[in-house]
Write a protein that holds these residues in place. Structure first.
Motif, PDB file in Angstrom:
ATOM      1  N   PHE A 119       0.851  -1.133  -0.070  1.00 28.23           N
ATOM      2  CA  PHE A 119      -0.178   0.009   0.027  1.00 28.23           C
ATOM      3  C   PHE A 119       0.970   1.410  -0.025  1.00 28.23           C
ATOM      4  N   GLN A 120       1.832   1.143   0.841  1.00 28.34           N
ATOM      5  CA  GLN A 120       2.855   2.488   0.980  1.00 28.34           C
ATOM      6  C   GLN A 120       3.802   2.682  -0.370  1.00 28.34           C
ATOM      7  N   ARG A 121       3.836   1.331  -0.984  1.00 35.95           N
ATOM      8  CA  ARG A 121       4.485   1.455  -2.417  1.00 35.95           C
ATOM      9  C   ARG A 121       3.760   1.980  -3.541  1.00 35.95           C
ATOM     10  N   GLY A 122       2.412   2.319  -3.310  1.00 36.86           N
ATOM     11  CA  GLY A 122       1.711   2.368  -4.410  1.00 36.86           C
ATOM     12  C   GLY A 122       0.826   1.212  -5.210  1.00 36.86           C
ATOM     13  N   LEU A 123       1.092   0.086  -4.573  1.00 37.02           N
ATOM     14  CA  LEU A 123       0.599  -1.118  -5.502  1.00 37.02           C
ATOM     15  C   LEU A 123      -0.915  -1.278  -4.889  1.00 37.02           C
ATOM     16  N   VAL A 124      -1.172  -1.128  -3.843  1.00 38.36           N
ATOM     17  CA  VAL A 124      -2.530  -1.608  -3.292  1.00 38.36           C
ATOM     18  C   VAL A 124      -3.122  -0.397  -2.808  1.00 38.36           C
ATOM     19  N   ALA A 125      -4.701  -0.577  -3.280  1.00 41.07           N
ATOM     20  CA  ALA A 125      -5.689   0.506  -3.096  1.00 41.07           C
ATOM     21  C   ALA A 125      -5.934   0.360  -1.566  1.00 41.07           C
ATOM     22  N   SER A 126      -6.558   1.829  -0.892  1.00 40.23           N
ATOM     23  CA  SER A 126      -6.963   1.732   0.520  1.00 40.23           C
ATOM     24  C   SER A 126      -7.976   0.497   0.632  1.00 40.23           C
ATOM     25  N   GLU A 127      -9.019   0.463  -0.424  1.00 40.35           N
ATOM     26  CA  GLU A 127     -10.149  -0.517  -0.376  1.00 40.35           C
ATOM     27  C   GLU A 127      -9.476  -2.092  -0.191  1.00 40.35           C
ATOM     28  N   ALA A 154       1.000  -7.502  -4.597  1.00 42.19           N
ATOM     29  CA  ALA A 154       1.868  -7.113  -3.356  1.00 42.19           C
ATOM     30  C   ALA A 154       2.257  -8.504  -2.505  1.00 42.19           C
ATOM     31  N   LEU A 155       1.273  -9.517  -2.547  1.00 44.12           N
ATOM     32  CA  LEU A 155       1.443 -10.571  -1.726  1.00 44.12           C
ATOM     33  C   LEU A 155       2.419 -11.730  -2.429  1.00 44.12           C
ATOM     34  N   CYS A 156       2.154 -11.614  -3.813  1.00 47.98           N
ATOM     35  CA  CYS A 156       2.860 -12.962  -4.334  1.00 47.98           C
ATOM     36  C   CYS A 156       3.705 -12.663  -5.671  1.00 47.98           C
ATOM     37  N   SER A 157       4.008 -11.336  -5.920  1.00 43.73           N
ATOM     38  CA  SER A 157       4.747 -10.935  -7.219  1.00 43.73           C
ATOM     39  C   SER A 157       5.833 -12.218  -7.805  1.00 43.73           C
ATOM     40  N   THR A 158       6.590 -12.766  -6.834  1.00 44.80           N
ATOM     41  CA  THR A 158       7.516 -13.716  -7.084  1.00 44.80           C
ATOM     42  C   THR A 158       7.019 -15.059  -7.511  1.00 44.80           C
ATOM     43  N   GLU A 159       5.936 -15.298  -7.044  1.00 43.21           N
ATOM     44  CA  GLU A 159       5.144 -16.485  -7.332  1.00 43.21           C
ATOM     45  C   GLU A 159       4.313 -16.509  -8.804  1.00 43.21           C
ATOM     46  N   ILE A 160       3.810 -15.261  -8.860  1.00 46.03           N
ATOM     47  CA  ILE A 160       3.156 -15.014  -9.997  1.00 46.03           C
ATOM     48  C   ILE A 160       3.713 -15.152 -11.176  1.00 46.03           C
ATOM     49  N   VAL A 161       5.105 -14.618 -10.946  1.00 45.36           N
ATOM     50  CA  VAL A 161       6.027 -14.674 -12.080  1.00 45.36           C
ATOM     51  C   VAL A 161       6.484 -16.194 -12.468  1.00 45.36           C
ATOM     52  N   LYS A 162       6.871 -16.871 -11.329  1.00 46.33           N
ATOM     53  CA  LYS A 162       7.118 -18.301 -11.573  1.00 46.33           C
ATOM     54  C   LYS A 162       6.348 -19.302 -12.053  1.00 46.33           C
ATOM     55  N   LEU A 163       5.057 -18.977 -11.635  1.00 48.86           N
ATOM     56  CA  LEU A 163       3.893 -19.843 -12.113  1.00 48.86           C
ATOM     57  C   LEU A 163       3.687 -19.320 -13.519  1.00 48.86           C
ATOM     58  N   SER A 164       3.542 -18.234 -13.957  1.00 46.85           N
ATOM     59  CA  SER A 164       3.160 -18.059 -15.366  1.00 46.85           C
ATOM     60  C   SER A 164       4.381 -18.398 -16.183  1.00 46.85           C
ATOM     61  N   ASN A 165       5.617 -18.346 -15.915  1.00 46.04           N
ATOM     62  CA  ASN A 165       6.630 -18.871 -16.666  1.00 46.04           C
ATOM     63  C   ASN A 165       6.683 -20.299 -16.951  1.00 46.04           C
ATOM     64  N   PHE A 211      -9.388  -3.352 -10.206  1.00 46.75           N
ATOM     65  CA  PHE A 211     -10.909  -2.978  -9.925  1.00 46.75           C
ATOM     66  C   PHE A 211     -10.955  -1.520  -9.844  1.00 46.75           C
ATOM     67  N   HIS A 212      -9.905  -0.899  -8.984  1.00 51.36           N
ATOM     68  CA  HIS A 212     -10.052   0.362  -8.833  1.00 51.36           C
ATOM     69  C   HIS A 212      -8.697   0.798  -9.370  1.00 51.36           C
ATOM     70  N   ARG A 213      -9.204   1.232 -10.849  1.00 53.62           N
ATOM     71  CA  ARG A 213      -8.117   1.631 -11.827  1.00 53.62           C
ATOM     72  C   ARG A 213      -7.297   2.629 -11.696  1.00 53.62           C
ATOM     73  N   SER A 214      -6.064   2.600 -11.763  1.00 50.03           N
ATOM     74  CA  SER A 214      -5.179   4.036 -11.847  1.00 50.03           C
ATOM     75  C   SER A 214      -3.896   3.537 -12.741  1.00 50.03           C
ATOM     76  N   SER A 215      -3.645   4.385 -13.394  1.00 48.73           N
ATOM     77  CA  SER A 215      -2.498   4.165 -14.594  1.00 48.73           C
ATOM     78  C   SER A 215      -1.330   4.165 -13.771  1.00 48.73           C
ATOM     79  N   GLU A 216      -1.033   4.976 -12.885  1.00 49.72           N
ATOM     80  CA  GLU A 216      -0.028   4.881 -11.888  1.00 49.72           C
ATOM     81  C   GLU A 216       0.199   3.801 -10.985  1.00 49.72           C
ATOM     82  N   ARG A 217      -0.981   3.160 -10.644  1.00 47.25           N
ATOM     83  CA  ARG A 217      -0.843   2.048 -10.057  1.00 47.25           C
ATOM     84  C   ARG A 217      -0.592   0.749 -10.816  1.00 47.25           C
ATOM     85  N   GLU A 218      -0.982   0.652 -11.933  1.00 48.37           N
ATOM     86  CA  GLU A 218      -0.610  -0.293 -12.910  1.00 48.37           C
ATOM     87  C   GLU A 218       0.868  -0.207 -13.373  1.00 48.37           C
TER      88      GLU A 218
END
Lengths: 256, 256
Positions: free
Chosen positions: B25-33, B83-94, B105-112
């Protein structure tokens, strides 16, 4: 604060409460961890049908009796509690009367200052907190979480706290304090460790406590208060609250 | 990131996960919702005993089989998941291999942009998202929530998503996509709408999925994968998961 929630929305109060909390977060009263903790609470409240049970009413009467009998009662306030109930906290502590101590799990002097200001805006005077440089140490706790005020929680005989961490509740009980907890999760360590646990949403509890304290002070004597406390059993109270959740889930489960 | 959670705290992993999310959240990846939504998830995980059930293992095997058979699989990533699983997401998708699409869901180009950077830091290449200016529209959705990538979710045959909104899951199913959902609430609309729902905490699910995909690729043929998918029933899976919650609560209730 958001005002775009339609008042006829079936979960209006819950959404309005969430908006209050986000407002408190934006004003610096609530920690980001507090938003997450609120989400947890929302889930339990949802499972309970978002209403005060008869078990909660009994626990509230025992808690109010206990606060009225106490010699040095303290109401412990964290960011979420202040963001949601500052007016009621001040009203309740004036009625008992009890000292207010700002006591944060995720400690920050800026947040303490803002919470103090919020409570003072609602009429509180002389709130205690580590900002007042009179700290004492709760045995058994590490890090900055061990600090409390030497004239507040440290000296209290009865402490009312809301949404507290299990370690800290246990440490207070170990010090011989009588602890009243507002905790919507009947399985939490705080709920199990406290002497009296009100398993309910603080939003609903606080106005009921204010009415109950007022009525008890006007109508009842010390014997009634003592008798109410003696008749209350927290284990039974927690078991009944948990059964209310299970019954709600079973209804869902059978409708699948 | 906060490191002041005592490792001997009984709920250390849950608190550490919460700290990870707050860091995101502090790094801007996660929305307050996203913080409040995580709290609701925490409550369900707590009710499940914070462990992976045998029903979850079955759903994971069916999901992995489905991803391996897919022609154009896509892993949809939101702020909490990244925020929770970036390493695993990359590993799994590879491993699968599958495309990654950032879909908020709460779209923002900066967060993307920040989420894309986070995934690239973990080794992802060519993540899709609306930042890449190749958007297509999911029928039945309004506002900016309808946009997906024309070479990603729009063209996919199998989509794996985590902690997704019910409306969006329904819209993807209506497009004829096979949807695998990671959702810890077995009563949610996403859980009920998806083809395969893994009712579990993403923190535990992702490493198990990586191991399962690795084992399936090494040891099993197409017939085994098809058979695993055919034997899986999501209604039964959800009913069993809900019963696991109710049983856990009843045990707690009886032990009081």
């Amino acid at each position: 604060m958001r005002s775009d929630i339609p008042p006829n929305h079936p979960r209006f109060i819950s959404l309005q409460t969430r908006a209050h909390l986000v407002d408190g977060f934006q004003r610096g009263l609530v920690a980001s961890e507090g938003l997450i903790a609120h989400g947890r609470g929302e889930a339990f409240d949802y499972l309970m049908g978002e209403q005060t049970s008869k078990f909660s009413f009994s626990a509230i009467e025992a808690a109010c009796s206990c606060l009225l009998i106490a010699k040095r009662p303290v109401v412990s306030v964290n960011g979420n509690f202040a963001a949601l109930c500052s007016t009621e906290i001040v009203k309740l502590s004036n009625l008992i009367p009890a000292r207010i101590e700002i006591n944060l799990f995720h400690r920050s002097s800026e947040r303490e200052r803002l919470i103090n200001q919020e409570l003072e805006n609602k009429g509180a005077k002389n709130c205690l907190g580590s900002f007042s440089n009179e700290s004492a140490i709760v045995p058994g706790l590490t890090s900055s979480r061990k600090f409390v005020h030497s004239n507040g929680i440290y000296m209290a005989d009865v402490i009312m706290l809301a949404m507290e961490d299990g370690d800290r509740t246990q440490a207070l009980v170990d010090m011989g304090k009588k602890v009243i907890a507002l905790d919507i999760n009947p399985m939490s360590r705080t709920a199990k460790t406290a002497d009296i646990t009100i398993v309910d949403n603080v939003i609903r509890v606080m106005p009921i406590m204010i009415n109950t304290i007022t009525a008890l002070k006007r109508e009842k004597g010390i014997d009634y208060l003592k008798n109410t406390i003696n008749q209350f059993g927290n284990r039974r109270n927690l078991a009944n609250s948990l059964k209310a959740i299970v019954n709600g889930l079973e209804k869902q489960s059978n409708s699948e």
